[in-house]
Structures are given as structure tokens and as C-alpha cells.
Design a protein around this motif. Structure first.
Motif, PDB file in Angstrom:
ATOM      1  N   ASP A 347      -7.817 -12.755  -3.606  1.00  0.00           N
ATOM      2  CA  ASP A 347      -6.390 -12.933  -4.587  1.00  0.00           C
ATOM      3  C   ASP A 347      -5.350 -11.909  -3.897  1.00  0.00           C
ATOM      4  O   ASP A 347      -6.041 -11.027  -2.824  1.00  0.00           O
ATOM      5  CB  ASP A 347      -7.530 -12.188  -5.730  1.00  0.00           C
ATOM      6  N   HIS A 348      -4.448 -11.770  -3.705  1.00  0.00           N
ATOM      7  CA  HIS A 348      -3.282 -10.408  -4.015  1.00  0.00           C
ATOM      8  C   HIS A 348      -3.420  -9.224  -4.698  1.00  0.00           C
ATOM      9  O   HIS A 348      -3.739 -10.113  -6.575  1.00  0.00           O
ATOM     10  CB  HIS A 348      -1.948 -11.440  -4.586  1.00  0.00           C
ATOM     11  N   ASN A 349      -4.210  -8.184  -4.072  1.00  0.00           N
ATOM     12  CA  ASN A 349      -4.300  -7.111  -5.363  1.00  0.00           C
ATOM     13  C   ASN A 349      -3.599  -6.490  -5.940  1.00  0.00           C
ATOM     14  O   ASN A 349      -3.408  -5.933  -7.092  1.00  0.00           O
ATOM     15  CB  ASN A 349      -4.914  -6.550  -4.336  1.00  0.00           C
ATOM     16  N   ASN A 362      -3.194  -6.163   1.422  1.00  0.00           N
ATOM     17  CA  ASN A 362      -2.917  -6.601  -0.175  1.00  0.00           C
ATOM     18  C   ASN A 362      -3.718  -7.551  -0.377  1.00  0.00           C
ATOM     19  O   ASN A 362      -3.706  -7.562  -1.283  1.00  0.00           O
ATOM     20  CB  ASN A 362      -1.704  -6.693  -0.755  1.00  0.00           C
ATOM     21  N   ARG A 374      -9.861 -10.692 -13.202  1.00  0.00           N
ATOM     22  CA  ARG A 374      -8.688  -9.472 -12.753  1.00  0.00           C
ATOM     23  C   ARG A 374      -7.551  -9.596 -13.851  1.00  0.00           C
ATOM     24  O   ARG A 374      -6.822  -8.808 -13.604  1.00  0.00           O
ATOM     25  CB  ARG A 374      -9.314  -9.573 -11.707  1.00  0.00           C
ATOM     26  N   ILE A 381      -7.282  -3.430 -10.354  1.00  0.00           N
ATOM     27  CA  ILE A 381      -7.624  -3.061  -9.017  1.00  0.00           C
ATOM     28  C   ILE A 381      -6.508  -2.589  -7.906  1.00  0.00           C
ATOM     29  O   ILE A 381      -6.067  -2.684  -8.909  1.00  0.00           O
ATOM     30  CB  ILE A 381      -8.624  -4.725  -8.044  1.00  0.00           C
ATOM     31  N   GLU A 382      -7.108  -1.693  -6.784  1.00  0.00           N
ATOM     32  CA  GLU A 382      -6.259  -1.426  -6.137  1.00  0.00           C
ATOM     33  C   GLU A 382      -6.847  -1.482  -4.919  1.00  0.00           C
ATOM     34  O   GLU A 382      -7.833  -1.709  -4.813  1.00  0.00           O
ATOM     35  CB  GLU A 382      -5.186  -0.411  -5.845  1.00  0.00           C
ATOM     36  N   GLN A 383      -6.465  -1.909  -3.901  1.00  0.00           N
ATOM     37  CA  GLN A 383      -6.954  -2.066  -2.355  1.00  0.00           C
ATOM     38  C   GLN A 383      -6.984  -0.145  -2.272  1.00  0.00           C
ATOM     39  O   GLN A 383      -5.732   0.411  -1.685  1.00  0.00           O
ATOM     40  CB  GLN A 383      -6.553  -2.773  -1.799  1.00  0.00           C
ATOM     41  N   ILE A 391     -11.945  -1.404  -2.147  1.00  0.00           N
ATOM     42  CA  ILE A 391     -11.066  -1.805  -3.446  1.00  0.00           C
ATOM     43  C   ILE A 391     -11.257  -1.011  -4.783  1.00  0.00           C
ATOM     44  O   ILE A 391     -13.286  -1.269  -4.710  1.00  0.00           O
ATOM     45  CB  ILE A 391     -11.097  -4.198  -4.148  1.00  0.00           C
ATOM     46  N   TRP A 393     -12.055  -0.877  -8.732  1.00  0.00           N
ATOM     47  CA  TRP A 393     -11.537  -1.219  -9.571  1.00  0.00           C
ATOM     48  C   TRP A 393     -11.837  -0.251 -10.864  1.00  0.00           C
ATOM     49  O   TRP A 393     -12.695   0.513 -10.817  1.00  0.00           O
ATOM     50  CB  TRP A 393     -12.955  -2.648 -10.069  1.00  0.00           C
TER      51      TRP A 393
END
Length: 422
Positions: A347-349, A362, A374, A381-383, A391, A393
Motif C-alpha cells: 500500500d502507498h501510505n 511511503n 484504510r 494512516i501515515e508512515q 505506521i 493509524w
């Protein structure tokens, strides 16, 4: 790791009240266990005072009385008595953590059961870090990380234990109702994991054929039986016949310099591991790292360089980058999820459509369920920058949950280039 969800100026919402009730239940559960042990000790003391020395009979009477009072079986009562005795007398720090609602009763059960069966020389090495894991992680993640901790601590004796265990490999058929049955295979987990991966891959190919109405479980079982009974899969589509297992094995190069797991452990070198399994003996690792077909090898070394990004040049990560993303996480990066990363989507965050890049910082693996949540709910979400792949959430209610990858990809810095990685 769970972060504090409420700001000081916020009134508790319904979820806060649920969490508060759960904490109270944990505290009460700890009190119950203390009282159960006190009841057991009092019964034994009374029996001694009355001149009875048949401790086993007395304990049977205690189990009977406790089971009758709580309306549970004697077996369940015996488990409660044993658990209470372990907490009160052997692991008071775990009991204290329960009394303060830092861990749940289930965390305590898992930790005590795991430590109790360890060799005495390993218990101290597992108990303190195991309790720290219990206080930081949800049950599913804790069970896996505790297993990894135990496997790592015991890895010095892994080769000897593996050689003893492998002599017990066997197949057992167990009949069930309606003309069905179970086939149990006890064998090295490395091979079992590879067989499961191959059967799953074949099932997915078969399922892609128009008109096939079987579930993945049904197609996977059929593929295994075709291979075992006929020795071939001629009934399957051509695309499924060439499917082979793909499993990740991570072998620290420095581990291969040692002649035994004992010397490797004494030198402080991490053991070789297989995705979804854990540490494996050095002889097995040497065979896999030497070029066994069907295995993706990741050799870790302090001077390794890696390509970590293709930026905005392409949406789909190249195979090497996708493998690295999955290797780093080992599991789905959803909170508490145990799905192996090899069965997850990358997944691309930050969504590609919103300017996100195809780069290690990412990307993260998500199982189908968490991928859907998501993208189609209000979860965000973000890294976390600089975290090595963690990550964060954020739930629709504003609560935050941090999920850390199983491994970190080293960043090497040169003293001549400041902070520039190379």
C-alpha cells in the motif's frame, strides 16, 4: 503500541467507558487470582494441621470445590489454581502489572504459560522483556513477538533441539464425521510453510479460472490431494502446474561464519530466520542461503547498499522494492494483524493519486481486510518519518495506534558526507 487517546480537556466518550470497564475487569481478575491462591494455601494448611499428608487428594478436593462454586469443570478449576499459584509466587511482577491494568488477563496467561515451559536457565532472560512487550502490544502481536523473543533466547541450542525434533516427523490420519477426515503432518516448519505457500498460490491461480466456484480453502485442499494422490496436477490449469513455493529467509552474513548456533549466540550475532516461522538452525540456513530454488534470500551486512525508491516514475513498486517492503514488515501493518506480509498488498501510505511516491518510506504491506478499511472508511494512516517503517493509524474517533515493522532496514552514514545515506 497504543497511545493515550484522550486529551486532558475532553470528556470521556463511549469507547473511553468501555476501556475503563475493561481495566476494572482486569484489576478484579487479578484480585480473584490472589484469593484463589489464598484459598488453596489455606486448604493445604488446614490439611497439614489435621495430620493429612495426601496433598494430591487435598488439591483434588480444592479443585472440586472451586469448580462447583464457580460452575466450571474441575479441569478449568485446576488451570485457574495453577495460574494463580504461578502469578503469586513465581511471577509477582506480572501480577502487579495486572493489578494496575497495564496488561490484560489474556496477556498474563500467554506470558506465564510460555515462561513456565522454558528451561530454567532461560526464564530470567524472557520474563522481564516479555512483560515489557505485554504492556506495549495487543494480544495477537504480543503472542508473536514473545515467541520470537523465546526462539531468539533459546537459539543457542536450536540445532540440537531441531535434530531431536526432526526424527519425530510423521503423518497421522484422523477420521471425522460425514466421510471426511484430517491429515496431520508433523515436519520441519520451513518445509510446511513452503508447502502451504505453494498450495495457496496454486489455489489462487485455479480460482482465477472462469466458472470455478470453489473457495480458496477448497481449492487449496484439492491441490494438495492431487499432488499427494496422483503426484501431478494435470486437472489444474496450465498456469497452476508450474507454481513453486516462495519463502523469505533472512541470513545475517556474520552468522554463517560460525560453526554452531552456540558460538553464534555467544558472539551476539542474530540467528537466521524464516518469515512467519522464526529462527532456524545454521545448517538449514546454510542450505537455503546457498541457492536452494524457490527461496528469496535477504543477506544482511553492515556494508549493504539498496535501491529504496523509484519516486513518481511508476506506480507499481519493482519486485525488489516490494520484497524489501514485505521483508521489513514481516506481517500486515494493521493494528494487531498476523497476516504474513507475503500474502498482503503493498500500500502507498500517501495515495499515489494524491502525490505519494513509490518509495520505501511511503510503502507498507496491508492484508485485504485492512487495505479495504484504510481506503473505504475514515481511518487514516501515515508512515512516521525516521521510524524505519512504523505506521501510525488514527481511528475515526481520533485514537492513535502505532504499528512497528518486525525489522528495520539499516541506513548507513558516512562521516565524510554528514547525514547523507549511501
Amino acid at each position: 503500541m497504543f497511545t493515550d487517546p484522550a486529551l486532558p480537556d475532553q470528556l470521556p466518550d463511549e469507547l473511553d467507558l468501555v476501556v475503563e470497564a475493561a481495566d476494572m475487569m482486569t484489576v478484579i481478575a487479578a484480585q480473584r487470582l490472589v484469593r484463589i491462591d489464598a484459598m488453596r494455601r489455606e486448604a493445604l494448611r488446614d490439611a497439614t494441621c489435621n495430620g493429612r499428608v495426601l496433598t494430591e487428594v487435598v488439591e483434588r478436593g480444592v479443585r472440586l470445590e472451586l469448580g462447583a462454586a464457580l460452575r466450571i469443570t474441575e479441569h478449568a478449576a485446576g488451570d485457574l489454581l495453577g495460574f494463580a499459584e504461578s502469578l503469586v509466587h513465581s511471577y509477582p511482577a506480572v501480577l502487579t502489572s495486572m493489578e494496575r491494568a497495564r496488561i490484560t488477563e489474556r496477556h498474563a496467561e500467554i506470558l506465564v504459560a510460555a515462561v513456565n515451559v522454558l528451561e530454567p536457565e532461560f526464564r530470567e532472560q524472557v520474563l522481564e522483556p516479555g512483560l515489557a512487550l505485554a504492556e506495549a502490544e495487543p494480544v495477537g502481536t504480543f503472542r508473536r513477538t514473545l515467541r520470537t523473543l523465546i526462539d531468539t533466547v533459546r537459539s543457542a541450542t536450536l540445532t540440537e533441539r531441531y535434530e531431536r525434533a526432526v526424527t519425530k516427523r510423521r503423518i497421522v490420519a484422523e477420521p471425522d464425521d460425514d466421510g471426511m477426515g484430517w491429515l496431520h503432518l508433523y515436519a520441519p516448519m520451513v518445509a510446511i510453510n513452503a508447502a502451504q505457500a505453494r498450495a495457496t498460490a496454486m489455489a489462487k491461480v485455479v480460482k482465477a479460472v472462469d466458472g470455478d466456484t470453489r473457495t480458496v480453502d477448497q481449492a487449496r485442499a484439492d491441490a494438495v490431494l492431487d499432488l499427494l494422490v496422483d503426484g501431478s496436477v494435470e486437472a489444474h490449469p496450465v498456469e497452476a502446474r508450474g507454481v513453486r513455493a516462495t519463502v523469505f529467509v533472512t541470513v545475517p552474513v556474520l552468522a554463517l561464519l560460525h560453526e554452531s548456533d552456540a558460538s553464534r549466540a555467544a558472539a551476539g550475532v542474530d540467528p537466521p530466520v524464516v518469515e512467519g516461522i522464526g529462527p532456524i538452525p545454521l545448517p538449514v540456513a546454510r542450505e537455503l542461503a546457498g541457492g536452494a530454488p524457490g527461496w528469496t534470500r535477504v543477506l544482511t551486512h553492515p556494508e549493504t547498499a539498496m535501491v529504496l525508491s523509484v519516486g513518481r516514475d511508476q506506480y507499481r513498486p519493482p519486485p525488489a522494492l516490494a520484497k524489501l517492503v514485505k521483508w521489513r514488515a514481516d506481517r500486515c501493518m494493521g493494528p494487531g494483524c498476523g497476516m504474513p506480509a507475503s500474502r498482503c498488498d503493498v500500500d502507498h501510505n500517501v495515495d499515489w493519486a494524491l502525490g505519494g511516491s513509490t518509495e520505501l518510506t511511503n510503502l507498507g504491506p496491508l492484508c485485504e481486510g485492512h487495505h479495504t478499511v484504510r481506503h473505504h472508511t475514515d481511518w487514516k494512516i501515515e508512515q512516521v518519518a525516521g521510524s524505519g517503517g512504523a505506521i501510525l493509524w488514527t481511528s475515526p474517533a481520533g485514537r492513535q495506534y502505532l504499528v512497528k515493522p518486525e525489522r528495520t532496514v539499516p541506513v548507513f552514514r558516512s562521516s565524510d558526507h554528514g547525514d547523507a545515506p549511501f
